[in-house]
Design a protein around this motif. Structure first.
Motif, PDB file in Angstrom:
ATOM      1  N   GLY A 125       0.805  -1.217   0.000  1.00 33.33           N
ATOM      2  CA  GLY A 125       0.000   0.000   0.000  1.00 33.33           C
ATOM      3  C   GLY A 125       0.832   1.259   0.000  1.00 33.33           C
ATOM      4  O   GLY A 125       0.458   2.275  -0.586  1.00 33.33           O
ATOM      5  N   ARG A 146       1.750   1.690  -7.454  1.00 36.19           N
ATOM      6  CA  ARG A 146       0.997   0.516  -7.891  1.00 36.19           C
ATOM      7  C   ARG A 146       1.789  -0.364  -8.847  1.00 36.19           C
ATOM      8  O   ARG A 146       1.555  -1.566  -8.916  1.00 36.19           O
ATOM      9  N   ASN A 167      -2.390   2.820  -2.158  1.00 35.81           N
ATOM     10  CA  ASN A 167      -3.573   2.108  -1.687  1.00 35.81           C
ATOM     11  C   ASN A 167      -3.626   2.128  -0.162  1.00 35.81           C
ATOM     12  O   ASN A 167      -3.036   1.276   0.509  1.00 35.81           O
TER      13      ASN A 167
END
Length: 432
Positions: free
Chosen positions: A11, A15, A180
């Motif tokens: 996270g 990405r 994330n």
């Protein structure tokens, strides 16, 4: 806990390298589990170990069955072996996050086996084996302040140093937020719950000492999360979810060495001091100019040192005695609460030795590995631009992986092109 580390690290990263960090943490479990079976347990916890490392009496779990372990007759050797093996696995998983976004996978896998053998096993031996020098000296480390956290944090700092800075370090290319936050929260939840087994289980029995370890673990985590959140709020006036999760981890790390030694009220101090120290330690990477991408040294290295030092102040003999075993000849001297002033010296000695050995040893391991054909640590520039997921795994965490920001032209300012594509109509800005 190990999947929690993977989600937390994933996270925090971009990405395009998210899956590689989950892969590394899971692979560390596989590699280190075999290493622990093969000779790791014997090197750390053989019954005839030396002051620094064990021997190969129990290689391949030879004679590791229902006999008494080194910690006492009530804990079978095989049970103790599998439990301690998980400590080794998570330590390597914590450290290997330093390869984030620029490290090749194969050298990471080789590093896992070598580092567990040469760094973790000796640290575990001198800390927890009754023959170890720190154990004999009187150092207090209930669940891994030095072997787990100082070691992993120091190793991550060394790995970051030897790898070098990520491409675009100090420019707009690395000015990104964690991709994330949900993964970060999920990882934090896994770790927070798993830490009860990590700390509480180190009592090696279902007794009141184990319960107290769980109590102080929870309090320190909670206070650490609140402390970090408040410190971040003073800067941007935002209640950061990432900040809260980072503070929870800081509180968990700090309480680890003292969890079986300190009273409940002391956990508040661990949470505040641990959360604040780790928060400010995230700025160290800018001072020393080492690209510790996931702040592993700040969280685990500094958090482990803080926890070790605080244990010198707040360790109490009556808390250790809650297990019904640490009494009489096995009674601990405690810390400053018991007027045992020299305990601070023991804790500092253990912390400094652990940091120096882990950091120096890791640098040597990585330097030698980097000279071996096929084991160069750093991914190519092309691989960094593509993302480690694509370059090394050929798989992705998501259907859409953003690389646009990596190749953004200087002709774009604030997302708007300075020049149109055909001289009249403005070109579309890069997709976010």
């Amino acid at each position: 806990m190990i999947p929690g580390v993977g989600f937390f690290y994933s996270g925090l990263a971009r990405r395009k390298s998210a899956l590689s960090l989950i892969w590394l943490t899971m692979m560390s479990t596989a590699v280190v589990s075999f290493q622990w079976f093969f000779w790791g347990y014997s090197l750390a916890f053989s019954h005839t170990a030396g002051k620094f490392i064990g021997n190969l009496d129990n290689i391949g779990f030879r004679d590791v069955l229902g006999g008494p372990s080194v910690v006492g007759p009530t804990v079978p050797d095989l049970l103790f072996a599998i439990y301690q093996g998980m400590f080794s696995c998570i330590t390597v998983a914590l450290a290997i996050g330093a390869a984030a976004e620029r490290g090749r996978m194969l050298p990471c896998v080789v590093f896992m086996f070598v580092w567990a053998t040469l760094i973790y096993d000796p640290l575990a031996c001198w800390t927890w084996n009754p023959s170890g020098w720190s154990f004999v000296l009187g150092g207090l480390d209930f669940a891994g302040g030095t072997p787990v956290h100082i070691a992993s944090g120091s190793a991550a700092l060394a790995y970051s140093l030897m790898l070098g800075k990520r491409r675009g370090h100090g420019t707009h290319e690395l000015n990104y937020r964690p991709h994330n936050v949900t993964h970060i929260v999920l990882g934090t939840v896994f770790l927070w719950v798993g830490w009860f087994g990590f700390n509480g289980g180190s009592a090696l029995a279902a007794n009141l000492r184990a319960i107290m370890a769980c109590v102080v673990t929870n309090i320190s985590a909670a206070v650490g999360g609140i402390t970090w959140c408040l410190l971040d709020y003073r800067l941007e006036h935002k209640w950061s979810t990432v900040g809260f999760c980072s503070g929870v981890i800081a509180g968990l790390v700090a309480i680890t060495p003292g969890s079986g030694y300190v009273p409940a009220w002391a956990a508040v101090v661990y949470g505040v001091v641990g959360g604040a120290a780790c928060n400010y330690a995230t700025k160290l990477k800018f001072v020393i100019e080492v690209d510790d991408a996931l702040d592993i040294f700040a969280e685990h290295g500094i958090g482990g040192i803080v926890g070790n030092i605080l244990t010198a102040f707040f360790a109490a003999d009556y808390i250790a005695a809650l297990d019904g075993v640490s009494i009489g000849e096995y009674k601990i001297d405690g810390g400053w609460l018991n007027h045992h002033w020299v305990q601070l010296g023991y804790q500092v000695a253990d912390s400094v030795a652990g940091f120096a050995y882990a950091f120096g040893g890791t640098c040597i391991i990585l330097f030698i590995m980097n000279l071996i054909p096929g084991l160069s640590l750093r991914a190519s520039e092309k691989a960094e631009i593509m993302g480690i997921d694509d370059a090394e795994l050929g798989e992705f965490a998501y259907d859409y992986v953003e690389i646009t920001r990596e190749v953004i032209s200087e002709d774009f300012a604030d997302g708007v092109p300075k020049f149109s594509a055909d001289g009249a109509k403005p070109a579309s800005p890069p997709k976010e």
